[in-house]
Design an enzyme around this catalytic site. Structure first.
Site, PDB file in Angstrom:
ATOM      1  N   ARG A  33       0.828  -1.215   0.000  1.00  0.00           N
ATOM      2  CA  ARG A  33       0.000   0.000   0.000  1.00  0.00           C
ATOM      3  C   ARG A  33       0.862   1.265   0.000  1.00  0.00           C
ATOM      4  O   ARG A  33       0.479   2.276  -0.593  1.00  0.00           O
ATOM      5  CB  ARG A  33      -0.933   0.011   1.212  1.00  0.00           C
ATOM      6  N   LYS A  43     -17.612 -14.535   6.329  1.00  0.00           N
ATOM      7  CA  LYS A  43     -19.037 -14.204   6.430  1.00  0.00           C
ATOM      8  C   LYS A  43     -19.743 -14.051   5.084  1.00  0.00           C
ATOM      9  O   LYS A  43     -19.221 -13.425   4.172  1.00  0.00           O
ATOM     10  CB  LYS A  43     -19.195 -12.893   7.205  1.00  0.00           C
ATOM     11  N   GLY A  76     -12.989  -3.695   1.611  1.00  0.00           N
ATOM     12  CA  GLY A  76     -14.381  -3.251   1.684  1.00  0.00           C
ATOM     13  C   GLY A  76     -14.760  -2.342   0.532  1.00  0.00           C
ATOM     14  O   GLY A  76     -15.849  -2.448  -0.034  1.00  0.00           O
ATOM     15  N   GLY A  98      -7.566  -6.474   0.898  1.00  0.00           N
ATOM     16  CA  GLY A  98      -7.714  -7.071   2.229  1.00  0.00           C
ATOM     17  C   GLY A  98      -6.993  -8.387   2.390  1.00  0.00           C
ATOM     18  O   GLY A  98      -5.845  -8.553   1.966  1.00  0.00           O
TER      19      GLY A  98
END
Length: 404
Positions: free
Chosen positions: A39, A206, A382, A359
């Site tokens: 990053r 999830k 996200g 992520g």
């Protein structure tokens, strides 16, 4: 979508001060050593362009989720790594301010000269950041003449340093950096013009976090591979006994609807056929490779098994576009990382355009040594998901050219 204001649309003068919002939220070990500087390196093209324009640069980023000031989440290691990455550009050390909008930051910003770079302390040390506080945004804006947002990873958040701050810079003084533009273009082209067959590979723990993306993707893709913890909610929807594996009980019906909708649309959906099961998530727990129908009572699936890896590899063999978001198991522990690593190798070796949604997935790809083989590795998890969902990102909306 309207056109986004680019860094190249702005007219800088020699000595212009530019506040650049970056996303340097990098993983670190327990000794505060940076374990992956992707990053930080991704921001270099924007920084180099501004240096070439004769600007002084004020870098602003967050790290972690502090609940106030926390020395362990100071940006000192980030400033040090950025200095090293910029050595060949002869801009001197990246000086870290002792605060965010306090006396030290204001003094250093006022004394900033062309070609120099300073870094504000962790923006999330200020409580107003996550509340999109206009007073904090105004203080930040007062440090610079221009604002450039290059932090794709936080554009899905309406935070002060990506959203409210744009109220204090007009269209001639605010823009998106090169990384942000690249991320948005990749995400939009993936949805609008994918080469086919288009295969989506999803994983992670999830279903809830990816439900909208799955629903949005179904009409656009040819195949859907579901691995990771989220696969068990789908297996439960099919009536399988999943033992103690991760389950989102309230989403069983939604999972069943996705399977039905996929069938109606002619999308082939692949679920694991075997798993690596254990009684506990620990390094010394015994493991079994079992078909999904035979997970022992009290055991849980923590990675996809070898037969699933083979099945998924065959599913992507003819792909022209692959979008991957979410690991295939609890990859942080070596004994449960094989499925994710093998999937990474298979995607990297394919002849498809391969887009990795940041992520944890980006961490898997880095760990597998496949980063350079992927077409594009997103810096935002996200934000990447929400872009695929078709949502308007708050940090991007405020950088669009107004249509008259």
């Amino acid at each position: 979508m309207s056109e986004i204001i680019s860094l190249k649309d702005l007219e800088f003068k020699q000595g212009s001060k530019v506040l650049v919002r970056c996303d340097f939220n990098t993983p670190m070990d327990e000794f505060c050593n940076i374990t992956d500087d992707r990053r930080i390196a991704s921001a270099i093209p924007t920084i180099k362009y501004l240096l070439d324009q004769g600007c002084g640069i004020i870098l602003c980023t967050h790290l972690g989720r502090p609940k106030g000031w926390d020395d362990k989440l100071s940006l000192a290691p980030i400033a040090k790594r950025m200095t090293r990455l910029l050595e060949k550009h002869e801009c001197g050390d990246v000086e870290l301010c002792a605060d965010v909008i306090g006396a030290d930051a204001k003094r250093r910003a006022s004394e900033l000269k062309a070609g120099e770079i300073i870094m504000l302390e962790n923006i999330r040390f200020e409580k107003g950041e996550t509340k999109d506080d206009e007073n904090l945004a105004k203080e930040l804006a007062s440090l610079a003449d221009f604002f450039v947002n290059d932090a794709f990873g936080v554009c899905h958040r309406a935070h002060a340093s990506v959203h409210a701050i744009t109220k204090f810079f007009d269209e001639e003084h605010r823009a998106a950096g090169f990384l942000l533009i690249k991320e948005i273009e990749f995400g939009q082209n993936l949805i609008r013009r994918p080469s086919r067959p288009f295969v989506a590979v999803t994983g992670g723990s999830k279903v809830s976090g990816k439900l909208q993306a799955l629903t949005n993707l179904l009409p656009r893709i040819d195949k859907l591979i579901i691995g990771g913890g989220m696969a068990f909610t789908f297996l439960k929807a099919l009536g399988e006994d999943i033992g103690n594996s991760l389950l989102e009980e309230e989403l069983i019906e939604e999972a069943a609807n996705i399977l039905i909708k996929g069938k109606e649309l002619g999308v082939k959906i692949y679920l694991p056929v075997d798993v690596v099961a254990a009684q506990t998530y620990s390094a010394d727990s015994a493991v079994k490779y079992v078909p999904v129908q035979e997970i022992p009572s009290g055991w849980m699936g923590l990675d996809i098994g070898p037969a699933s890896v083979k099945l998924f590899k065959e599913a992507i063999a003819d792909a022209q576009t692959i979008w991957w978001n979410g690991p295939m198991g609890v990859f942080e522990m070596d004994k449960f990382s094989k499925g994710s690593i093998k999937m990474s190798h298979a995607i990297a070796e394919s002849f498809a355009t391969t887009v990795v949604g940041g992520g944890d997935t980006a961490d898997v790809v880095e760990r597998a040594g496949d980063s350079d083989e992927m077409t594009f590795v997103s810096t935002g998890g996200g934000a990447s998901l929400e872009l695929i969902e078709g949502k308007e990102l708050p940090g991007v909306r405020v950088l669009l050219k107004k249509e008259f």
